[in-house]
Design an enzyme around this catalytic site. Structure first.
Site, PDB file in Angstrom:
ATOM      1  N   HIS A 114       0.897  -1.163   0.000  1.00 55.67           N
ATOM      2  CA  HIS A 114       0.000   0.000   0.000  1.00 55.67           C
ATOM      3  C   HIS A 114       0.932   1.209   0.000  1.00 55.67           C
ATOM      4  CE1 HIS A 114      -2.304  -2.959   2.418  1.00 55.67           C
ATOM      5  NE2 HIS A 114      -3.371  -2.454   1.832  1.00 55.67           N
ATOM      6  N   ASP A 132       2.304   2.049   3.343  1.00 55.01           N
ATOM      7  CA  ASP A 132       3.296   1.147   3.951  1.00 55.01           C
ATOM      8  C   ASP A 132       4.697   1.610   3.582  1.00 55.01           C
ATOM      9  OD1 ASP A 132       1.066  -0.473   4.446  1.00 55.01           O
ATOM     10  OD2 ASP A 132       1.434  -1.642   2.615  1.00 55.01           O
ATOM     11  N   GLU A 190     -10.263  -7.168  -4.661  1.00 51.41           N
ATOM     12  CA  GLU A 190     -10.051  -8.236  -3.673  1.00 51.41           C
ATOM     13  C   GLU A 190     -11.305  -8.354  -2.811  1.00 51.41           C
ATOM     14  OE1 GLU A 190      -6.332  -8.054  -1.459  1.00 51.41           O
ATOM     15  OE2 GLU A 190      -7.380  -8.861   0.284  1.00 51.41           O
ATOM     16  N   HIS A 222     -10.299 -14.335   3.474  1.00 59.50           N
ATOM     17  CA  HIS A 222     -11.556 -13.653   3.150  1.00 59.50           C
ATOM     18  C   HIS A 222     -12.606 -14.657   2.697  1.00 59.50           C
ATOM     19  CE1 HIS A 222      -9.214  -9.653   2.367  1.00 59.50           C
ATOM     20  NE2 HIS A 222      -9.015 -10.160   3.566  1.00 59.50           N
ATOM     21  N   ASP A 237      -3.981 -13.808  -2.523  1.00 56.56           N
ATOM     22  CA  ASP A 237      -3.373 -13.471  -1.238  1.00 56.56           C
ATOM     23  C   ASP A 237      -3.351 -14.756  -0.415  1.00 56.56           C
ATOM     24  OD1 ASP A 237      -2.826 -10.895  -1.868  1.00 56.56           O
ATOM     25  OD2 ASP A 237      -4.012  -9.987  -0.266  1.00 56.56           O
ATOM     26  N   ASP A 266     -10.306 -11.742  10.655  1.00 52.78           N
ATOM     27  CA  ASP A 266      -9.265 -11.902   9.634  1.00 52.78           C
ATOM     28  C   ASP A 266      -7.917 -12.085  10.331  1.00 52.78           C
ATOM     29  OD1 ASP A 266      -8.298 -11.822   7.059  1.00 52.78           O
ATOM     30  OD2 ASP A 266      -8.371  -9.643   6.871  1.00 52.78           O
ATOM     31  N   ASP A 273      -5.190 -13.563   9.231  1.00 51.76           N
ATOM     32  CA  ASP A 273      -4.018 -13.446   8.343  1.00 51.76           C
ATOM     33  C   ASP A 273      -2.837 -14.300   8.803  1.00 51.76           C
ATOM     34  OD1 ASP A 273      -5.310 -11.733   6.605  1.00 51.76           O
ATOM     35  OD2 ASP A 273      -4.336  -9.910   7.335  1.00 51.76           O
ATOM     36  N   ASP A 278      -0.155 -12.389   2.302  1.00 50.93           N
ATOM     37  CA  ASP A 278      -0.825 -11.396   3.150  1.00 50.93           C
ATOM     38  C   ASP A 278      -0.992 -12.061   4.530  1.00 50.93           C
ATOM     39  OD1 ASP A 278      -2.207  -9.368   4.236  1.00 50.93           O
ATOM     40  OD2 ASP A 278      -3.820  -9.306   2.762  1.00 50.93           O
TER      41      ASP A 278
HETATM   42  C1  XLS Z   1      -7.292  -6.626   4.297  1.00 52.60           C
HETATM   43  C2  XLS Z   1      -6.799  -6.864   2.960  1.00 52.60           C
HETATM   44  C3  XLS Z   1      -5.709  -5.910   2.484  1.00 52.60           C
HETATM   45  C4  XLS Z   1      -5.552  -5.991   0.996  1.00 52.60           C
HETATM   46  C5  XLS Z   1      -4.800  -4.870   0.402  1.00 52.60           C
HETATM   47  O1  XLS Z   1      -8.023  -7.423   4.858  1.00 52.60           O
HETATM   48  O2  XLS Z   1      -6.377  -8.192   2.918  1.00 52.60           O
HETATM   49  O3  XLS Z   1      -4.533  -6.140   3.151  1.00 52.60           O
HETATM   50  O4  XLS Z   1      -4.913  -7.187   0.629  1.00 52.60           O
HETATM   51  O5  XLS Z   1      -5.406  -3.663   0.668  1.00 52.60           O
HETATM   52 CA    CA Z   2      -5.391  -9.290   1.306  1.00 57.98          CA
HETATM   53 CA    CA Z   3      -6.876 -10.404   5.237  1.00 54.73          CA
END
Ligand code: XLS
Ligand code: CA
Ligand code: CA
Length: 440
Positions: A100, A103, A231, A270, A295, A306, A308, A338
């Site tokens: 992003h 970032d 996404e 997701h 991702d 989420d 991750d 991700d």
């Molecule tokens: C958040 C998303 C984000 C996207 C990019 O849940 O996964 O990180 O991948 O904006």
């Molecule tokens: Ca993502």
């Molecule tokens: Ca995520």
């Protein structure tokens, strides 16, 4: 320039019998699997936000990992982060990265200041890419952090916020193009609503399409040849996000004439949040001609948010790579981690161990998916199951030759004959997958 991870040497492939935690057991970057080196089949990417920025801060406590990269000044830290990021990618043989805008360089409060501060970081990234051969998989704009986006960006009730967000996207697309990125992602973090009592849903959806159209046309006008992606994610941070899942996005794109312009970036976690499997989302993307990028992470079926996490589920990774191979492999997309280390896995060494775990999981998933396809039992079963569509009335329906009357007459003639309905054999197929996986 001093090393940021001096205690970690370049991670080598040592094979499945190695017990060295700092080695690959399954990922052998240059080994050819299904006609291409593994690094090209898998196209691993590092996510700048989790790996280089997230320090373990959560709703209940402060950070646990030092991600300051030895600098307190934000501009100097942004540059140090590039050095640390490229050292990290080099040591793990990761060829791509994703970011992003915020970032790379933080929020300074104004569009002008943000763009001015981002520029030298992008220049430095271009230099590092040239020196190392690393590439940008995709860029995106962070349109969900600053308070100005509290009600959305492309779907904001206020036109000024829409304009501000689009201006930010313009700068992010410029940076993506400058770095030769092959993708640009839209994740609608705050593109949704909390209550319909204050929301004009129709206008917000139409505006989202307008927002995307401006961005796409601008990108193409400055020579962006890569893919734009949406996404999907059903919720978090908003209660209801418009890009709920792959099927919802496919419908949205068609309704607004955007289906030729945008593909999907499917995230495993997701899919879980939308109560789908990862494979379901990938298949939905594929059958709609929208498969683009991935991702790679995993959620926790016991938690509703989420998480991750780094992906370690071999079954999911196998079925993911099965879909990727069936889609003809990646073109502009790839596998972006991700994923973030757990808050308790707080050392820099954990960052390497986590990537090794994720990369080995997908490498094993690729090897297993190739075996499943070579084995052929699944494909043959599916082909046989749908064989009635290749001849007779089935073929006539597909070609459009059969009229309603023809079909009714055909059915009437068969009225007394029991249709030949065959078993779906789910359990047998599941055990074939186990058989292939565990005899590797
Ligand atoms: C958040 C998303 C984000 C996207 C990019 O849940 O996964 O990180 O991948 O904006
Ligand atoms: Ca993502
Ligand atoms: Ca995520």
């Amino acid at each position: 320039m001093s090393e940021f991870f001096p205690e970690i040497k370049k991670i080598a492939y040592e094979g499945k019998d190695s017990t060295n935690p700092l080695s690959f057991k399954y990922y052998n970057p240059d080994e050819v699997v299904a006609g291409k080196p593994m690094r090209e089949q898998l196209k691993f990417a590092m996510a700048w936000w989790h790996n280089m920025c997230a320090d373990g801060t959560d709703m209940f406590g402060c950070g646990t990992t030092d991600k300051s990269w030895g600098e307190t000044d934000p501009a100097k830290r942004a540059i140090a982060k590039v050095d640390a990021g490229f050292e990290f990618m080099d040591k793990l043989s990761i060829d791509y990265y994703c970011w992003h805008d915020r970032d790379l360089s933080p929020e300074y409060g104004s569009l002008k200041k943000n763009a001015e501060a981002l520029a030298p970081v992008v220049d430095y990234l271009a230099e590092k890419q040239k020196a190392t051969g690393k590439k940008l998989l995709w860029g995106t704009a962070k349109l969900f952090d600053h308070p100005r986006f509290m009600h959305g960006a492309g779907t904001a009730p206020n036109a000024d916020v829409f304009a501000f967000a689009l201006a930010q996207v313009k700068t992010a697309i410029d940076a993506t193009v400058k770095l030769g990125g092959t993708g640009y992602v839209f994740w609608g973090g705050r593109e949704g609503y909390e209550t319909l009592l204050n929301t004009d849903m129709g206008l917000e959806l139409d505006n989202m399409a307008r927002f995307l159209r401006y961005a796409i046309d601008y990108g193409r006008s400055i020579g962006f040849k890569g893919d734009f992606y949406i996404e999907p994610k059903p919720k978090e941070p908003t209660k209801h996000q418009y890009d709920f899942d792959a099927a919802t996005v496919a419908g949205f794109l068609r309704a607004h004439g955007l289906e030729k312009d945008i593909k999907l970036n499917i995230e495993a976690n997701h899919a879980t949040l939308a109560q789908h499997t990862f494979q379901h989302e990938l298949r939905t993307a594929r059958v709609n001609g929208l498969f683009g990028s991935i991702d790679a992470n995993q959620g926790d079926s016991l938690l509703g948010w989420d998480t991750d996490q780094f992906p370690t589920n071999i079954y999911d990774a196998t079925m993911c790579m099965y879909e990727v191979l069936k889609a003809g492999g990646f073109t502009n997309g790839g596998l972006n981690f991700d994923s973030k280390t757990r808050r308790g896995s707080f050392t820099h060494e954990d960052m390497f161990l986590a990537y090794i775990a994720g990369m080995d999981t997908f490498a094993l998933g690729l090897r297993a998916a190739v075996k499943l396809i070579e084995d052929g039992r699944l494909d043959k079963f599916v082909a046989d199951r749908y064989a009635s569509w290749t001849t007779g009335i089935g073929a006539d329906i597909i070609s459009g030759k059969a009229t309603m009357d023809d079909i009714a007459k055909y059915a009437a003639e068969k009225d007394e004959v029991l249709p030949v309905v065959t078993s779906g054999r789910q359990e047998m197929l599941e055990s074939i997958v186990n058989n292939v996986l565990f005899s590797m």
